[in-house]
Design a protein around this motif. Structure first.
Motif, PDB file in Angstrom:
ATOM      1  N   ASP A  90      -4.253 -16.283   5.644  1.00 35.70           N
ATOM      2  CA  ASP A  90      -4.442 -16.793   6.710  1.00 35.70           C
ATOM      3  C   ASP A  90      -3.079 -17.220   7.286  1.00 35.70           C
ATOM      4  N   ASP A  91      -2.093 -17.377   6.449  1.00 35.84           N
ATOM      5  CA  ASP A  91      -0.930 -17.946   6.865  1.00 35.84           C
ATOM      6  C   ASP A  91       0.491 -16.866   7.118  1.00 35.84           C
ATOM      7  N   GLY A  92       0.115 -15.643   6.768  1.00 38.36           N
ATOM      8  CA  GLY A  92       1.156 -14.685   6.854  1.00 38.36           C
ATOM      9  C   GLY A  92       1.362 -14.073   8.322  1.00 38.36           C
ATOM     10  N   PRO A  93       2.140 -13.044   8.343  1.00 38.91           N
ATOM     11  CA  PRO A  93       2.231 -12.446   9.772  1.00 38.91           C
ATOM     12  C   PRO A  93       1.324 -11.971  10.304  1.00 38.91           C
ATOM     13  N   ARG A  94       1.378 -11.956  11.681  1.00 38.26           N
ATOM     14  CA  ARG A  94       0.258 -11.364  12.539  1.00 38.26           C
ATOM     15  C   ARG A  94       0.119 -10.100  12.313  1.00 38.26           C
ATOM     16  N   ARG A  95      -1.183  -9.739  11.642  1.00 39.41           N
ATOM     17  CA  ARG A  95      -1.408  -8.456  11.196  1.00 39.41           C
ATOM     18  C   ARG A  95      -2.949  -8.126  11.450  1.00 39.41           C
ATOM     19  N   LEU A  96      -3.396  -6.886  11.765  1.00 35.88           N
ATOM     20  CA  LEU A  96      -4.815  -6.521  11.680  1.00 35.88           C
ATOM     21  C   LEU A  96      -4.923  -5.926  10.315  1.00 35.88           C
ATOM     22  N   ALA A  97      -5.689  -6.547   9.199  1.00 34.08           N
ATOM     23  CA  ALA A  97      -5.589  -6.018   7.910  1.00 34.08           C
ATOM     24  C   ALA A  97      -7.156  -5.045   7.778  1.00 34.08           C
ATOM     25  N   ILE A  98      -7.087  -3.822   7.639  1.00 34.54           N
ATOM     26  CA  ILE A  98      -8.319  -3.115   7.565  1.00 34.54           C
ATOM     27  C   ILE A  98      -8.496  -2.475   6.148  1.00 34.54           C
ATOM     28  N   LEU A  99      -9.751  -2.508   5.567  1.00 37.40           N
ATOM     29  CA  LEU A  99     -10.208  -2.186   4.271  1.00 37.40           C
ATOM     30  C   LEU A  99     -11.106  -1.017   4.108  1.00 37.40           C
TER      31      LEU A  99
ATOM     32  N   PHE B 161      -2.056  -2.440   6.667  1.00 42.16           N
ATOM     33  CA  PHE B 161      -1.551  -3.168   7.444  1.00 42.16           C
ATOM     34  C   PHE B 161      -1.097  -2.981   8.771  1.00 42.16           C
ATOM     35  N   ALA B 162      -1.396  -3.520  10.070  1.00 40.09           N
ATOM     36  CA  ALA B 162      -1.020  -3.240  11.403  1.00 40.09           C
ATOM     37  C   ALA B 162      -0.489  -4.355  11.722  1.00 40.09           C
ATOM     38  N   LYS B 163       0.921  -4.307  12.256  1.00 40.27           N
ATOM     39  CA  LYS B 163       1.668  -5.353  12.712  1.00 40.27           C
ATOM     40  C   LYS B 163       1.327  -5.518  14.387  1.00 40.27           C
ATOM     41  N   ALA B 164       1.069  -6.836  14.790  1.00 38.92           N
ATOM     42  CA  ALA B 164       0.791  -7.054  16.208  1.00 38.92           C
ATOM     43  C   ALA B 164       2.157  -6.580  17.084  1.00 38.92           C
ATOM     44  N   VAL B 165       1.657  -5.972  17.969  1.00 40.74           N
ATOM     45  CA  VAL B 165       2.836  -5.796  19.084  1.00 40.74           C
ATOM     46  C   VAL B 165       2.698  -6.309  20.378  1.00 40.74           C
ATOM     47  N   ASN B 166       4.228  -6.765  20.766  1.00 44.29           N
ATOM     48  CA  ASN B 166       4.317  -7.553  21.850  1.00 44.29           C
ATOM     49  C   ASN B 166       3.501  -8.784  21.849  1.00 44.29           C
ATOM     50  N   ALA B 167       3.333  -9.544  20.677  1.00 40.30           N
ATOM     51  CA  ALA B 167       2.557 -10.677  20.555  1.00 40.30           C
ATOM     52  C   ALA B 167       3.285 -11.901  21.261  1.00 40.30           C
TER      53      ALA B 167
ATOM     54  N   GLN C 261      -4.934  -7.197  22.259  1.00 36.56           N
ATOM     55  CA  GLN C 261      -3.877  -7.176  21.249  1.00 36.56           C
ATOM     56  C   GLN C 261      -3.819  -5.810  20.633  1.00 36.56           C
ATOM     57  N   CYS C 262      -2.583  -5.294  20.734  1.00 36.17           N
ATOM     58  CA  CYS C 262      -2.404  -4.297  20.212  1.00 36.17           C
ATOM     59  C   CYS C 262      -1.618  -4.491  18.610  1.00 36.17           C
ATOM     60  N   TYR C 263      -1.886  -3.270  17.910  1.00 34.10           N
ATOM     61  CA  TYR C 263      -1.380  -3.483  16.407  1.00 34.10           C
ATOM     62  C   TYR C 263      -0.818  -2.091  16.193  1.00 34.10           C
ATOM     63  N   ARG C 264       0.431  -1.888  15.536  1.00 38.21           N
ATOM     64  CA  ARG C 264       1.056  -0.921  15.122  1.00 38.21           C
ATOM     65  C   ARG C 264       0.850  -0.804  13.469  1.00 38.21           C
ATOM     66  N   VAL C 265       0.248   0.596  12.938  1.00 40.01           N
ATOM     67  CA  VAL C 265       0.194   0.584  11.525  1.00 40.01           C
ATOM     68  C   VAL C 265       1.365   0.674  10.761  1.00 40.01           C
TER      69      VAL C 265
END
Length: 238
Positions: A180-189, A208-214, A158-162
């Protein structure tokens, strides 16, 4: 003109004619010999030009189900992902403070969302070291807006775009890192700001990185309830 002079002129003309004819004959012979020796030149076969076969796009289509992450690839380099439980204070776990741990991502295990889930933030974190030698430090220079990250595990990608980077105080409770219920994201801290003598960092940087071609995946299993005051920041790195 005297007879003797006429004879000499005729002889000279005859000799000249013989020389010219002989030279012409030699030239023709030479040309014929060259043609025979050279012969017809072979015609080399021609092949249609072909463009290089493009590499398959690992992001095409997205994951077809939720999965446990094992690696995150940034600019062609893979970093391991550790599945970590929360501590007694409900703080997401972080990688160990070891030579290998400082180059690994910590992932907040289920019931947090998994990559490939229909919704929610996949929570990961990385250490920041004061000498600049950890993964968190590298993220500050390698995650500008638009960067593609590839999350892999269990045969899935699964790819994500920052799409956003921001900084919040270390004690912030409303950064939106957990959702837990928001957009499909990879959240990096990662820890940032100033580091106190005791080893605490003043801020946290979040990407916040949004899911690509999800693609739609199977519904997530019911989640255990969160503690009401779950902090949004990871413990300080050393």
């Amino acid at each position: 003109m005297a007879p003797t002079a006429r004879k000499r002129l005729a002889l000279t003309l005859a000799v000249t004619l013989v020389v010219v004819v002989a030279a012409a004959a030699l030239a023709v012979t030479a040309l014929q010999r060259d043609d025979v020796e050279a012969g017809p030149q072979p015609t080399l076969p021609t092949f249609p030009s072909r463009s290089p076969t493009p590499e398959p796009d690992p992001c095409r289509g997205g994951a077809d189900r939720a999965f446990v992450p094992e690696t995150i690839s940034i600019r062609g380099k893979d970093y391991s992902v550790l599945a970590l439980q929360r501590d007694a204070q409900n703080v997401p776990g972080v990688p160990p403070l070891t030579p290998s741990g400082k180059w690994e991502f910590g992932w907040d295990v289920a019931p947090s969302p998994l990559p490939g889930s229909r919704q929610g933030h996949v929570l990961v974190n990385a250490h920041t070291y004061p000498d600049g030698s950890a993964l968190g430090n590298r993220l500050f220079t390698q995650l500008p807006q638009g960067t593609i990250l590839e999350v892999r595990g269990e045969g899935q990608v699964q790819c994500y775009r920052v799409e956003r980077r921001f900084e919040v105080p270390a004690d912030s409770r409303d950064s939106g890192y957990e959702n837990d219920d928001g957009p499909r994201r990879l959240a990096i801290l990662a820890c940032s700001g100033d580091r106190s003598p005791s080893g605490d960092w003043s801020h946290r940087t979040i990407w916040f990185a949004k899911a690509v071609n999800a693609t739609p995946s199977a519904p997530r299993a019911p989640r255990a309830p969160r503690a009401p005051s779950a902090p949004t920041a990871a413990p300080a790195s050393s």
